[in-house]
Enzyme design. Sequence first.
Site, PDB file in Angstrom:
ATOM      1  N   LYS A   1       0.842  -1.207   0.000  1.00  0.00           N
ATOM      2  CA  LYS A   1       0.000   0.000   0.000  1.00  0.00           C
ATOM      3  C   LYS A   1       0.875   1.254   0.000  1.00  0.00           C
ATOM      4  CE  LYS A   1      -3.748  -2.668   1.942  1.00  0.00           C
ATOM      5  NZ  LYS A   1      -4.459  -3.200   3.111  1.00  0.00           N
TER       6      LYS A   1
ATOM      7  N   GLN B   1      -4.441  -1.805   9.521  1.00  0.00           N
ATOM      8  CA  GLN B   1      -4.391  -3.111   8.849  1.00  0.00           C
ATOM      9  C   GLN B   1      -5.112  -4.168   9.686  1.00  0.00           C
ATOM     10  OE1 GLN B   1      -3.184  -3.735   5.698  1.00  0.00           O
ATOM     11  NE2 GLN B   1      -3.933  -5.825   5.950  1.00  0.00           N
TER      12      GLN B   1
ATOM     13  N   ASP C   1     -10.285   3.648   3.943  1.00  0.00           N
ATOM     14  CA  ASP C   1     -10.404   2.201   3.746  1.00  0.00           C
ATOM     15  C   ASP C   1     -11.845   1.741   3.981  1.00  0.00           C
ATOM     16  OD1 ASP C   1      -9.073  -0.170   3.043  1.00  0.00           O
ATOM     17  OD2 ASP C   1      -8.793  -0.771   5.131  1.00  0.00           O
TER      18      ASP C   1
END
Length: 281
Positions: free
Chosen positions: A55, A99, A122
């Site tokens: 990422k 994450q 996200d």
Amino acid sequence: MTAIILDGKALVKQREVKLESDVAELIQRNGNRTPILATILVGSDPASGTYVQMKGNACRRIGMDSIKVELSEETTTEQLLAKIDELNQNPDVHGILLQHPVPAQIDERACFDAISIEKDVDGVTTKGYGLMAMGEPAYGSATPAGIMHLLEHYNIELNGKHAVIVGRSPILGKPMAAMLLNANCTVTICHSRTTDLASHIKQADILVGAVGRPEFIKAEWIKDGAVVVDAGYHPGGLGDIDKAGLEERVAALTPVPGGVGPMTINALISQTLTAAQQAAQ
Ligand code: NAP
């Protein structure tokens, strides 16, 4: 019939050209401030470490920056919340990625929900999910948002189609269902308590495999002419769907790797750019 390959890797290359020029334009217009994605990795899971690295690399490819926050396996919910709050307050940070998964002692939902809605690039907050499900502006959860970009790019007809999603996780199955419903599909969501899974899958015009088990969905359950999206990724390049013989009889198919994975990262960085553009206004 020969399936169209829904090539996420190739589409990402195209999309990154446009993103790179949009980032350059924003930096110039916004006093040389570079958009920044903050990534938070808790613990030392090697796969998660690789995803965070990928990422960050994608940010740099298009001219954005990423800052990497690495926290120990022993981190508490309170410590993680404090770090998220610090990033929420930092005007140089435009997007925050926590994450998944975090170590078991952490309340992941509380930490996701602590991310400010403007920086939830996200698409993991409860509020963002609710807005997206209602068809209101919000950043979609990155994997289903990436899948929607892929389906759109290949002009896959969704209107009135029966979509069957196997998996109901908060980051994948559930938001995928909401996005396909908003795109006028008739949606069935299957999960671990679903009885006679094969009979549901046999009805799918659009099938999304998001189970987390290698080749769990069998090729013979899938009807001819279906559009097959495999979100799974397992060691050895296996997905969640067994694809034996499918290429000859389905309408379209995502490869593993090179289908959904690159699109997930692309959706994340694209949404980070949007957050930076909005912050600049
Ligand atoms: P997850 O949180 O483990 O959820 C798995 C889902 O599958 C759950 O809803 C579970 O049902 C369901 N399930 C488990 N066993 C089942 C069974 N026997 N029959 C029907 N449903 C069953 O996984 P996830 O995070 O959503 O990820 C799903 C897959 O996508 C994984 O392979 C993961 O590696 C992949 N993934 C890929 C990307 C990418 O960028 N490509 C990103 C995220 C995830 P219950 O809810 O009833 O337990």
